[in-house]
Design an enzyme around this catalytic site. Structure first.
Site, mmCIF file in Angstrom:
data_model
loop_
_atom_site.group_PDB
_atom_site.id
_atom_site.type_symbol
_atom_site.label_atom_id
_atom_site.label_comp_id
_atom_site.label_asym_id
_atom_site.label_seq_id
_atom_site.Cartn_x
_atom_site.Cartn_y
_atom_site.Cartn_z
ATOM 1 N N LYS A 224 2.274 54.274 22.293
ATOM 2 C CA LYS A 224 2.221 55.339 23.296
ATOM 3 C C LYS A 224 2.290 56.730 22.680
ATOM 4 C CE LYS A 224 3.138 52.865 27.490
ATOM 5 N NZ LYS A 224 3.945 52.711 28.713
ATOM 6 N N ARG A 258 6.387 44.573 25.914
ATOM 7 C CA ARG A 258 4.941 44.495 26.165
ATOM 8 C C ARG A 258 4.238 45.220 25.021
ATOM 9 N NH1 ARG A 258 1.046 47.733 28.672
ATOM 10 N NH2 ARG A 258 -0.535 46.601 29.897
#
Length: 282
Positions: A224, A258
């Site tokens: 991210k 995840r």
């Protein structure tokens, strides 16, 4: 304070099982989209998606998360019909090829219902049941575990972390009102959603406060922006940064991660588990 580990055991209609509480579970990301920030277009055919699912299973994934709409900042929303066209054939094919539970990444009730019918086992809602009021009912009828992610349309916090916790508790209330029992509710702090760089760093250091809400926590930090910004590296070169956030999250009680890089994060989780699971409250 040591994190609390929540124990859950699920047996799905097709005989597959999933157990929480013995070690960190690895959720492999399978984006069947042309525009995801990290792997857009790589797995947007049934054949390439199935190959990637098999590869993730071999690398140690415990479940596969399939999504048909990019949720990166500035993404172009797709119609429900296009989302379904992308994911339903992939869900059916992956279910036949890989003996792992499948999570479907959608906030639309119609898509969720069709995905469950195609073989999915869990629902992963980035709007925490606040986008489509029918989503909770679909999960309740299917007896499907549901992941409630924190999100907001605007970053308009009065007090950041208390507001995040309140938002998540509102999502939990929606789930419970629809008849979803507590043992089928997971939480996701929503790293990168309606949060700036400093927000994400603060939240990463206070994940234990989510752990204390009484539900298993899923952490999704893989590749991210806040990691890429910190390291000043592109999305495909931040495996160490993702590993650092994964280990920190597990140490604070996150029980599912995840990730894109399944093999590497499986190793990170195994090493962290060896330390954390010796001293947790059960």
């Amino acid at each position: 304070m040591n994190p609390v580990i929540y124990h859950r055991r699920y047996r799905f209609r097709d005989g597959l099982e999933l157990t929480l509480g013995e070690r960190t579970l690895i959720m492999g990301i399978l984006n069947v989209t042309p525009d995801s920030f990290s792997d857009g277009g790589r797995f947007d055919s049934v054949e390439t998606a199935v190959r990637r699912a098999i590869e993730m299973a071999e690398e140690g994934a415990d479940l596969i998360d399939i999504g048909g709409e990019s949720t990166r900042p500035g993404h172009d929303p797709v119609t429900a019909e296009e989302e379904q066209r992308r994911i339903l054939p992939v869900i059916e094919a992956v279910r036949k090829a890989v003996p792992l539970p499948i999570s479907v990444d959608t906030y639309r009730a119609d898509t969720a219902e069709l995905a469950l019918g195609a073989g999915a086992h869990l629902l992963n809602d980035i709007w925490g049941l606040k986008h489509d009021p029918r989503m909770a009912q679909v999960a309740a009828r299917a007896h499907a575990p549901i992941i409630l992610m924190h999100n907001r349309k605007q970053r308009d916090y009065r007090e950041f972390l208390p507001d995040v916790l309140t938002d998540l508790q509102e999502s939990v209330a929606l789930a419970r009102a629809a008849g979803i029992p507590d043992d089928r509710i997971w939480l996701d702090p929503g790293i990168g959603f309606a949060k700036d760089y400093e927000d994400n760093l603060e939240l990463m250091g206070r994940l234990g406060e989510l752990n204390a809400l009484g539900y298993p926590v899923l952490l999704a930090t893989s590749r991210k922006t806040f990691i890429r910004r910190t390291l000043d590296l592109p999305a495909d070169d931040v495996v160490e940064g993702t590993g650092a956030t994964t280990s920190l999250g597990i140490a604070q009680g996150c029980q599912i991660v995840r990730v894109h890089d399944v093999r590497a994060m499986k190793r990170v989780a195994a090493m962290t588990d060896a330390i954390v699971y010796r001293q947790v409250e059960r």
